[in-house]
Design an enzyme around this catalytic site. Sequence first.
Site, PDB file in Angstrom:
ATOM      1  CE  LYS A   1      29.198   2.001   7.137  1.00 55.75           C
ATOM      2  NZ  LYS A   1      27.566   1.011   8.003  1.00 55.75           N
TER       3      LYS A   1
HETATM    4  P1  NAD Z   1      21.758  10.072   7.784  1.00 59.16           P
HETATM    5  O1  NAD Z   1      22.659  11.689   7.309  1.00 59.16           O
HETATM    6  O2  NAD Z   1      20.304   9.927   7.148  1.00 59.16           O
HETATM    7  O3  NAD Z   1      21.027  11.291   9.203  1.00 59.16           O
HETATM    8  C1  NAD Z   1      21.411  11.199  10.444  1.00 59.16           C
HETATM    9  C2  NAD Z   1      20.676  12.179  11.109  1.00 59.16           C
HETATM   10  O4  NAD Z   1      22.146  12.301  12.310  1.00 59.16           O
HETATM   11  C3  NAD Z   1      20.701  14.024  10.824  1.00 59.16           C
HETATM   12  O5  NAD Z   1      19.428  13.876  11.579  1.00 59.16           O
HETATM   13  C4  NAD Z   1      21.808  14.773  11.811  1.00 59.16           C
HETATM   14  O6  NAD Z   1      21.906  15.889  11.846  1.00 59.16           O
HETATM   15  C5  NAD Z   1      21.499  14.401  12.929  1.00 59.16           C
HETATM   16  N1  NAD Z   1      22.714  14.089  13.887  1.00 59.16           N
HETATM   17  C6  NAD Z   1      23.873  14.222  13.539  1.00 59.16           C
HETATM   18  N2  NAD Z   1      25.142  14.220  14.090  1.00 59.16           N
HETATM   19  C7  NAD Z   1      23.928  15.040  15.816  1.00 59.16           C
HETATM   20  C8  NAD Z   1      24.367  14.831  16.465  1.00 59.16           C
HETATM   21  N3  NAD Z   1      25.832  15.572  17.359  1.00 59.16           N
HETATM   22  N4  NAD Z   1      22.915  15.032  17.471  1.00 59.16           N
HETATM   23  C9  NAD Z   1      21.696  14.881  17.367  1.00 59.16           C
HETATM   24  N5  NAD Z   1      21.572  14.738  15.927  1.00 59.16           N
HETATM   25  C10 NAD Z   1      22.689  14.255  14.904  1.00 59.16           C
HETATM   26  O7  NAD Z   1      22.100   9.316   8.761  1.00 59.16           O
HETATM   27  P2  NAD Z   1      21.175   7.239   8.735  1.00 59.16           P
HETATM   28  O8  NAD Z   1      21.732   6.912   7.567  1.00 59.16           O
HETATM   29  O9  NAD Z   1      19.683   7.678   9.383  1.00 59.16           O
HETATM   30  O10 NAD Z   1      22.186   7.113   9.987  1.00 59.16           O
HETATM   31  C11 NAD Z   1      22.141   7.281  10.931  1.00 59.16           C
HETATM   32  C12 NAD Z   1      23.031   6.888  11.544  1.00 59.16           C
HETATM   33  O11 NAD Z   1      21.966   5.074  11.449  1.00 59.16           O
HETATM   34  C13 NAD Z   1      23.957   5.803  11.544  1.00 59.16           C
HETATM   35  O12 NAD Z   1      24.880   5.828  12.715  1.00 59.16           O
HETATM   36  C14 NAD Z   1      24.599   5.140  10.184  1.00 59.16           C
HETATM   37  O13 NAD Z   1      25.005   4.337  10.680  1.00 59.16           O
HETATM   38  C15 NAD Z   1      23.027   3.813  11.162  1.00 59.16           C
HETATM   39  N6  NAD Z   1      22.775   3.051  10.203  1.00 59.16           N
HETATM   40  C16 NAD Z   1      22.144   3.825   9.457  1.00 59.16           C
HETATM   41  C17 NAD Z   1      21.456   3.125   8.130  1.00 59.16           C
HETATM   42  C18 NAD Z   1      20.795   3.355   6.562  1.00 59.16           C
HETATM   43  O14 NAD Z   1      20.629   2.127   6.058  1.00 59.16           O
HETATM   44  N7  NAD Z   1      20.566   4.347   6.298  1.00 59.16           N
HETATM   45  C19 NAD Z   1      21.125   1.368   8.489  1.00 59.16           C
HETATM   46  C20 NAD Z   1      21.743   1.291   9.819  1.00 59.16           C
HETATM   47  C21 NAD Z   1      22.508   2.007  10.768  1.00 59.16           C
END
Ligand code: NAD
Length: 442
Positions: free
Chosen positions: A132
């Site tokens: 990461k």
């Molecule tokens: P992103 O940046 O696209 O979206 C994050 C979202 O969460 C945004 O809408 C933001 O406004 C919201 N957010 C942030 N803090 C918040 C809070 N305290 N309360 C409510 N909403 C909040 O990120 P993403 O890529 O969608 O990732 C989200 C999660 O999924 C992370 O934990 C990431 O590690 C995990 N993840 C992502 C992927 C991927 O392919 N992008 C894969 C596996 C896991």
Amino acid sequence: MATFSVAPPEMSLKTSNGNSAIVEQAAVLQESAFITAMTQFDHAVQFLNLDPGYDQLLKTCKRELTVVFPVKMDNGDIRMFTGYRVHHNTARGPSKGGIRYSMNVSLDEVRALAMWMTWKCAVVNIPYGGAKGGVLVDPKKLTLHELEGVTRRYTTEIAPLLSPEGDIPAPDMGTNPQIMAWMMDTYSMHRGYSVPAVVTGKPVNIGGSAGRLEATGRGVMYTVREAFKTYGWKLDGASVAVQGFGNVGSISAMTAYEMGCKVIALSDVEGGLYNAKGIDLPKLRQFRKEHSSLKGFSGAEPITNAELIALPCDVLIPAAMEDQINHSNARTVRARMVAEGANGPTTPDADRILNENGIVVIPDILCNAGGVVVSYFEWVQDMQQLFWEEDDVNRRLERIMLRSFHDVYDTARGMNIDLRTAALVLAIGRVAEATRTRGLYP
Ligand code: NAD
């Protein structure tokens, strides 16, 4: 929120950047991700008969790089940034894992996320280890030009660790396909030729895979659908609440809607929306495109994130960040199932409470593995220079998610343990087995 207050050693380094208040606040959060990862590991290894010394070997990150670098901002000022890249384990293949841009990033958070990547790749049985990376930055506060500068300089700083055979980054919170394009281009410029396989989650026109953008959210819902089928529950009309409306949250919500679920609540960092009859997702997505916010959408009532977590519903999908279901709110959760779109959204204390209350938790390392599965497909396609149709990508993704769900479910039934412990037992066992087969060098 976790209660740890002791600053990790890297704090002194970061405070020299002048961000002390924010960094200290952030460190409280991230220590919790690290403690969560360690607690989960220590619990799961009790069910494994590991060789002596293997628990220490498997819980330790093998390589950690901290970089501090300058970027010239648009107003001519020089600003210092701190970034990390951590490799947790490479016994099963090159290390794989996303890059996070957030003011919550710390070395401990990156360590925890790298470790979860190792287990995630092992649980879905793809030939990768875990890594990461992250930069302590709020990407929303930078201009596009500054964001490109931060990305290119960070990529150059961590370049000694990167390669298609060694370590392959991807998007995570705060990063996106454009940032992956800049990373790929920067790495390629140093090589003197294009190296698309060094990064996944790129735009399709430069070697990205069809279906990668949607893969994590789709994978979440393929897993939920299979779990519902396995438990004999009806998915059609099931009520779904989603926390986070970024890549994972918005696609999970849209896929749930397309599968016939009623998406009753959604939120982002600014707050949420609720409609007991179901939110019109296509309309909401259009609204968000036009207004860059969920606020003001007329087809639903405003709610807070705390209210969303406590809604009675069939499926709660935390898809924002770590530590969202914790000891202080776990008893308020009234969902039948929690499907973890985010990494580490449930603390160990909360996990115990959800289990006691009979709530099924589909753990992150299984539930959100669709992203890394299609990243693996992207890497394979880049290496072969042979690209697949989206249908083909989705079919292969679904097959892996279903097989992995049943591997975890069968392990849980066979050992009489919860799904998270089962997923970890399966994953840690596979990494231990690979380590044993390779032997310890020298
Ligand atoms: P992103 O940046 O696209 O979206 C994050 C979202 O969460 C945004 O809408 C933001 O406004 C919201 N957010 C942030 N803090 C918040 C809070 N305290 N309360 C409510 N909403 C909040 O990120 P993403 O890529 O969608 O990732 C989200 C999660 O999924 C992370 O934990 C990431 O590690 C995990 N993840 C992502 C992927 C991927 O392919 N992008 C894969 C596996 C896991």
